[in-house]
Scaffold this motif. Structure first.
Motif, PDB file in Angstrom:
ATOM      1  N   THR A 312     -48.292 -81.822  -8.853  1.00 32.87           N
ATOM      2  CA  THR A 312     -48.020 -80.928  -9.983  1.00 32.87           C
ATOM      3  C   THR A 312     -48.022 -79.461  -9.570  1.00 32.87           C
ATOM      4  OG1 THR A 312     -50.372 -80.916 -10.572  1.00 32.87           O
ATOM      5  CG2 THR A 312     -48.982 -82.543 -11.664  1.00 32.87           C
ATOM      6  N   GLU A 313     -48.714 -79.140  -8.475  1.00 33.24           N
ATOM      7  CA  GLU A 313     -48.805 -77.747  -8.016  1.00 33.24           C
ATOM      8  C   GLU A 313     -47.648 -77.361  -7.111  1.00 33.24           C
ATOM      9  OE1 GLU A 313     -53.705 -77.405  -7.925  1.00 33.24           O
ATOM     10  OE2 GLU A 313     -52.597 -78.167  -6.184  1.00 33.24           O
ATOM     11  N   GLN A 314     -47.124 -78.321  -6.366  1.00 34.71           N
ATOM     12  CA  GLN A 314     -46.070 -78.029  -5.392  1.00 34.71           C
ATOM     13  C   GLN A 314     -44.819 -77.389  -6.008  1.00 34.71           C
ATOM     14  OE1 GLN A 314     -45.288 -81.459  -2.947  1.00 34.71           O
ATOM     15  NE2 GLN A 314     -47.432 -81.666  -2.342  1.00 34.71           N
ATOM     16  N   LEU A 328     -46.162 -65.882 -16.384  1.00 37.82           N
ATOM     17  CA  LEU A 328     -46.638 -67.221 -16.710  1.00 37.82           C
ATOM     18  C   LEU A 328     -45.622 -68.009 -17.527  1.00 37.82           C
ATOM     19  CD1 LEU A 328     -48.745 -69.470 -17.034  1.00 37.82           C
ATOM     20  CD2 LEU A 328     -49.793 -68.130 -18.866  1.00 37.82           C
ATOM     21  N   ASP A 329     -45.086 -67.413 -18.583  1.00 42.54           N
ATOM     22  CA  ASP A 329     -44.153 -68.128 -19.452  1.00 42.54           C
ATOM     23  C   ASP A 329     -42.894 -68.554 -18.702  1.00 42.54           C
ATOM     24  OD1 ASP A 329     -45.897 -67.852 -21.544  1.00 42.54           O
ATOM     25  OD2 ASP A 329     -44.903 -66.090 -22.402  1.00 42.54           O
ATOM     26  N   THR A 330     -42.420 -67.671 -17.824  1.00 39.82           N
ATOM     27  CA  THR A 330     -41.220 -67.985 -17.036  1.00 39.82           C
ATOM     28  C   THR A 330     -41.484 -69.131 -16.077  1.00 39.82           C
ATOM     29  OG1 THR A 330     -40.564 -65.656 -17.160  1.00 39.82           O
ATOM     30  CG2 THR A 330     -39.449 -67.009 -15.516  1.00 39.82           C
ATOM     31  N   ILE A 331     -42.658 -69.113 -15.477  1.00 37.90           N
ATOM     32  CA  ILE A 331     -43.040 -70.183 -14.542  1.00 37.90           C
ATOM     33  C   ILE A 331     -43.079 -71.520 -15.275  1.00 37.90           C
ATOM     34  CG2 ILE A 331     -44.896 -71.067 -13.077  1.00 37.90           C
ATOM     35  CD1 ILE A 331     -45.673 -68.088 -12.593  1.00 37.90           C
ATOM     36  N   THR A 339     -47.118 -74.347 -21.140  1.00 38.08           N
ATOM     37  CA  THR A 339     -47.745 -73.090 -20.723  1.00 38.08           C
ATOM     38  C   THR A 339     -49.235 -73.249 -20.467  1.00 38.08           C
ATOM     39  OG1 THR A 339     -46.113 -71.822 -21.979  1.00 38.08           O
ATOM     40  CG2 THR A 339     -48.126 -70.680 -21.349  1.00 38.08           C
ATOM     41  N   TYR A 340     -49.935 -73.992 -21.348  1.00 43.32           N
ATOM     42  CA  TYR A 340     -51.382 -74.149 -21.165  1.00 43.32           C
ATOM     43  C   TYR A 340     -51.695 -74.886 -19.865  1.00 43.32           C
ATOM     44  CZ  TYR A 340     -51.243 -79.128 -22.405  1.00 43.32           C
ATOM     45  OH  TYR A 340     -51.016 -80.476 -22.410  1.00 43.32           O
ATOM     46  N   LYS A 341     -50.840 -75.859 -19.535  1.00 42.75           N
ATOM     47  CA  LYS A 341     -51.061 -76.613 -18.302  1.00 42.75           C
ATOM     48  C   LYS A 341     -50.721 -75.762 -17.075  1.00 42.75           C
ATOM     49  CE  LYS A 341     -50.111 -81.063 -16.116  1.00 42.75           C
ATOM     50  NZ  LYS A 341     -49.378 -82.362 -16.228  1.00 42.75           N
ATOM     51  N   ALA A 342     -49.663 -74.968 -17.191  1.00 45.91           N
ATOM     52  CA  ALA A 342     -49.277 -74.082 -16.080  1.00 45.91           C
ATOM     53  C   ALA A 342     -50.378 -73.070 -15.787  1.00 45.91           C
ATOM     54  CB  ALA A 342     -47.970 -73.362 -16.415  1.00 45.91           C
ATOM     55  N   ALA A 343     -51.011 -72.558 -16.856  1.00 48.40           N
ATOM     56  CA  ALA A 343     -52.104 -71.591 -16.667  1.00 48.40           C
ATOM     57  C   ALA A 343     -53.250 -72.218 -15.896  1.00 48.40           C
ATOM     58  CB  ALA A 343     -52.594 -71.091 -18.029  1.00 48.40           C
ATOM     59  N   GLY A 344     -53.592 -73.468 -16.216  1.00 46.10           N
ATOM     60  CA  GLY A 344     -54.668 -74.160 -15.496  1.00 46.10           C
ATOM     61  C   GLY A 344     -54.313 -74.421 -14.048  1.00 46.10           C
ATOM     62  N   LEU A 345     -53.065 -74.817 -13.810  1.00 44.21           N
ATOM     63  CA  LEU A 345     -52.625 -75.081 -12.434  1.00 44.21           C
ATOM     64  C   LEU A 345     -52.617 -73.805 -11.601  1.00 44.21           C
ATOM     65  CD1 LEU A 345     -49.686 -77.558 -13.183  1.00 44.21           C
ATOM     66  CD2 LEU A 345     -51.879 -78.122 -12.098  1.00 44.21           C
ATOM     67  N   LEU A 346     -52.188 -72.711 -12.203  1.00 44.63           N
ATOM     68  CA  LEU A 346     -52.178 -71.433 -11.487  1.00 44.63           C
ATOM     69  C   LEU A 346     -53.582 -70.994 -11.097  1.00 44.63           C
ATOM     70  CD1 LEU A 346     -49.461 -69.617 -13.616  1.00 44.63           C
ATOM     71  CD2 LEU A 346     -49.307 -70.083 -11.161  1.00 44.63           C
ATOM     72  N   LEU A 347     -54.543 -71.251 -11.986  1.00 38.02           N
ATOM     73  CA  LEU A 347     -55.928 -70.923 -11.667  1.00 38.02           C
ATOM     74  C   LEU A 347     -56.418 -71.748 -10.477  1.00 38.02           C
ATOM     75  CD1 LEU A 347     -58.607 -69.505 -12.223  1.00 38.02           C
ATOM     76  CD2 LEU A 347     -59.112 -71.289 -13.916  1.00 38.02           C
ATOM     77  N   GLU A 348     -56.105 -73.052 -10.494  1.00 35.79           N
ATOM     78  CA  GLU A 348     -56.502 -73.909  -9.375  1.00 35.79           C
ATOM     79  C   GLU A 348     -55.855 -73.444  -8.073  1.00 35.79           C
ATOM     80  OE1 GLU A 348     -58.633 -76.460  -9.180  1.00 35.79           O
ATOM     81  OE2 GLU A 348     -59.231 -76.078 -11.253  1.00 35.79           O
ATOM     82  N   LYS A 361     -49.622 -60.233 -16.236  1.00 38.11           N
ATOM     83  CA  LYS A 361     -49.533 -61.698 -16.254  1.00 38.11           C
ATOM     84  C   LYS A 361     -48.508 -62.234 -15.252  1.00 38.11           C
ATOM     85  CE  LYS A 361     -51.130 -62.263 -21.026  1.00 38.11           C
ATOM     86  NZ  LYS A 361     -50.853 -62.862 -22.356  1.00 38.11           N
ATOM     87  N   LEU A 362     -48.352 -61.509 -14.171  1.00 38.49           N
ATOM     88  CA  LEU A 362     -47.448 -61.940 -13.097  1.00 38.49           C
ATOM     89  C   LEU A 362     -48.222 -62.724 -12.047  1.00 38.49           C
ATOM     90  CD1 LEU A 362     -45.379 -58.683 -12.610  1.00 38.49           C
ATOM     91  CD2 LEU A 362     -44.448 -60.875 -13.397  1.00 38.49           C
ATOM     92  N   PHE A 363     -47.522 -63.591 -11.332  1.00 34.62           N
ATOM     93  CA  PHE A 363     -48.117 -64.337 -10.241  1.00 34.62           C
ATOM     94  C   PHE A 363     -47.132 -64.335  -9.069  1.00 34.62           C
ATOM     95  CE2 PHE A 363     -50.014 -65.902 -14.090  1.00 34.62           C
ATOM     96  CZ  PHE A 363     -51.352 -66.119 -13.765  1.00 34.62           C
ATOM     97  N   GLU A 364     -47.684 -64.409  -7.837  1.00 32.65           N
ATOM     98  CA  GLU A 364     -46.819 -64.504  -6.669  1.00 32.65           C
ATOM     99  C   GLU A 364     -47.440 -65.433  -5.654  1.00 32.65           C
ATOM    100  OE1 GLU A 364     -46.219 -60.912  -4.499  1.00 32.65           O
ATOM    101  OE2 GLU A 364     -48.355 -60.542  -4.156  1.00 32.65           O
TER     102      GLU A 364
END
Length: 366
Positions: A312-314, A328-331, A339-348, A361-364
């Motif tokens: 799920t992270e790959q 986050l929303d774009t991801i 979105t809620y699941k993506a936020a948890g995965l990004l934290l992991e 709220k950007l990620f790279e």
């Protein structure tokens, strides 16, 4: 440097109150160590910043006699040495005002055009700290850096052993002369270190080992490298002193975060909290900050880290690598994940050190 000048440099190094910074200043004014030792005290006192206390005992014959004894030891035992004005003196150490005027060595050391980092930490390293240290060195191995440490208990020897295992050049900076090893139990690793690296010290063979020597040794650990990494540290400790010295040299400092209640993480957490160190969760953090081979080397490190990601992270990591900074929303939309699941995965993934959050709220990907 010829043997005659080496004798006078040793004598200058033996004067208790002089110190490396003052010795360099005197040599700059007079041209050589021999000229300093033969100059009249009155003329030396005219140099700005030179006082009588620093020059105390300058002309005592005992210093030349001691230098003769140490010179014989150097010659009889094939000890390497480099003067701070020599071309083979470590380049980064040249920029440290209090770097040793004379550095002794043993082994097969080559620092020319090398990436160099220092790794330090507590003597009482935890299982978590040991595991992180070993993984960190393994992740860096494709970039072939030189690894510097202090050859002491805990994080130091864990670092040296990991470097040996990964066939990386590694250097132990000693708080004593090259005629001994502390702790003695680490003598078993000397041959392996010297096969691909070696040892540095500015202590003489005649100087008794004292725990206060560690503080002086730490400036060499910090000065040799472009970055100092603190794996674990209590609230007070020698590794924090090394971090302070590295910061004073305008070098990068990294610290591995830990849980607030862990005694061996308090020093690292404080370094990060006070913005005296970058947060380090993986080798990729260091590679990114130091701008090491971003087009080639970092991708190698990323491939090693990629195997830690689940199915799920790959897709998220792949998307960020290909598209750069994203919200986050774009991801979530692009990867077809709520979105809620993506936020948890990004934290992991952030905790794994493969992505980093940015303002807005950007990620790279790292």
């Amino acid at each position: 440097m010829d043997v005659s000048e080496l004798l006078y440099v040793l004598a200058l190094q033996n004067i208790p109150n002089l110190g490396d910074s003052t010795a360099k200043k005197l040599i700059r004014h007079l041209g050589s160590a021999e000229a300093v030792l033969k100059a009249k005290k009155e003329s030396l006192l005219k140099i700005d910043g030179i006082g009588s206390i620093k020059l105390k005992g300058l002309h005592d014959a005992v210093h030349l006699h001691a230098a003769e004894t140490e010179l014989k030891y150097i010659q009889d035992n094939t000890i390497g040495y480099t003067y701070y004005q020599d071309h083979d003196y470590p380049e980064k150490l040249k920029h440290c005002n209090d770097g040793p005027i004379l550095l002794f060595s043993r082994g097969k050391i080559d620092l020319k055009n090398k990436k160099i980092i220092s790794v330090v930490g507590t003597r009482n390293v935890t299982i978590h700290g040991t595991a992180f240290c070993e993984r960190f060195i393994e992740e860096l191995a494709p970039l072939d850096p030189v690894i510097i440490s202090g050859f002491a208990y805990g994080v130091d020897i864990t670092t040296q052993k990991a470097a040996i295992k990964n066939k990386l050049q590694n250097i132990g900076c000693l708080a004593h002369g090259l005629n001994q090893i502390y702790p003695k139990i680490h003598s078993r690793y000397i041959e392996q270190v010297e096969e691909n690296g070696g040892f540095f010290t500015d202590f003489w063979s005649t100087q008794a080992f004292e725990r206060t020597n560690f503080l002086k040794r730490n400036r060499i650990i910090a000065g040799l490298s472009e970055a100092t990494v603190v794996i674990e540290s209590a609230e007070k400790g020698g590794s924090l002193v090394t971090a302070d010295i590295a910061n004073s040299y305008n070098r990068e400092v990294f610290a591995v975060p830990g849980r607030p209640n862990d005694s061996q993480s308090r020093g690292c957490n404080n370094l990060i909290k006070s913005q005296n160190a970058h947060l380090l969760t993986s080798a990729a953090d260091l590679v990114y900050i130091l701008n090491w081979d971003l087009n080639n080397g970092q991708s190698v490190v990323q491939k090693q880290l990629f195997v830690e990601l689940d199915a799920t992270e790959q897709p998220i990591h792949r998307y960020l690598r290909e598209n750069g900074k994203q919200q986050l929303d774009t991801i979530a939309l692009s990867c077809d994940i709520p979105t809620y699941k993506a936020a948890g995965l990004l934290l992991e993934m952030e905790l794994k050190g493969v992505i980093r959050p940015l303002p807005g709220k950007l990620f790279e990907a790292i």
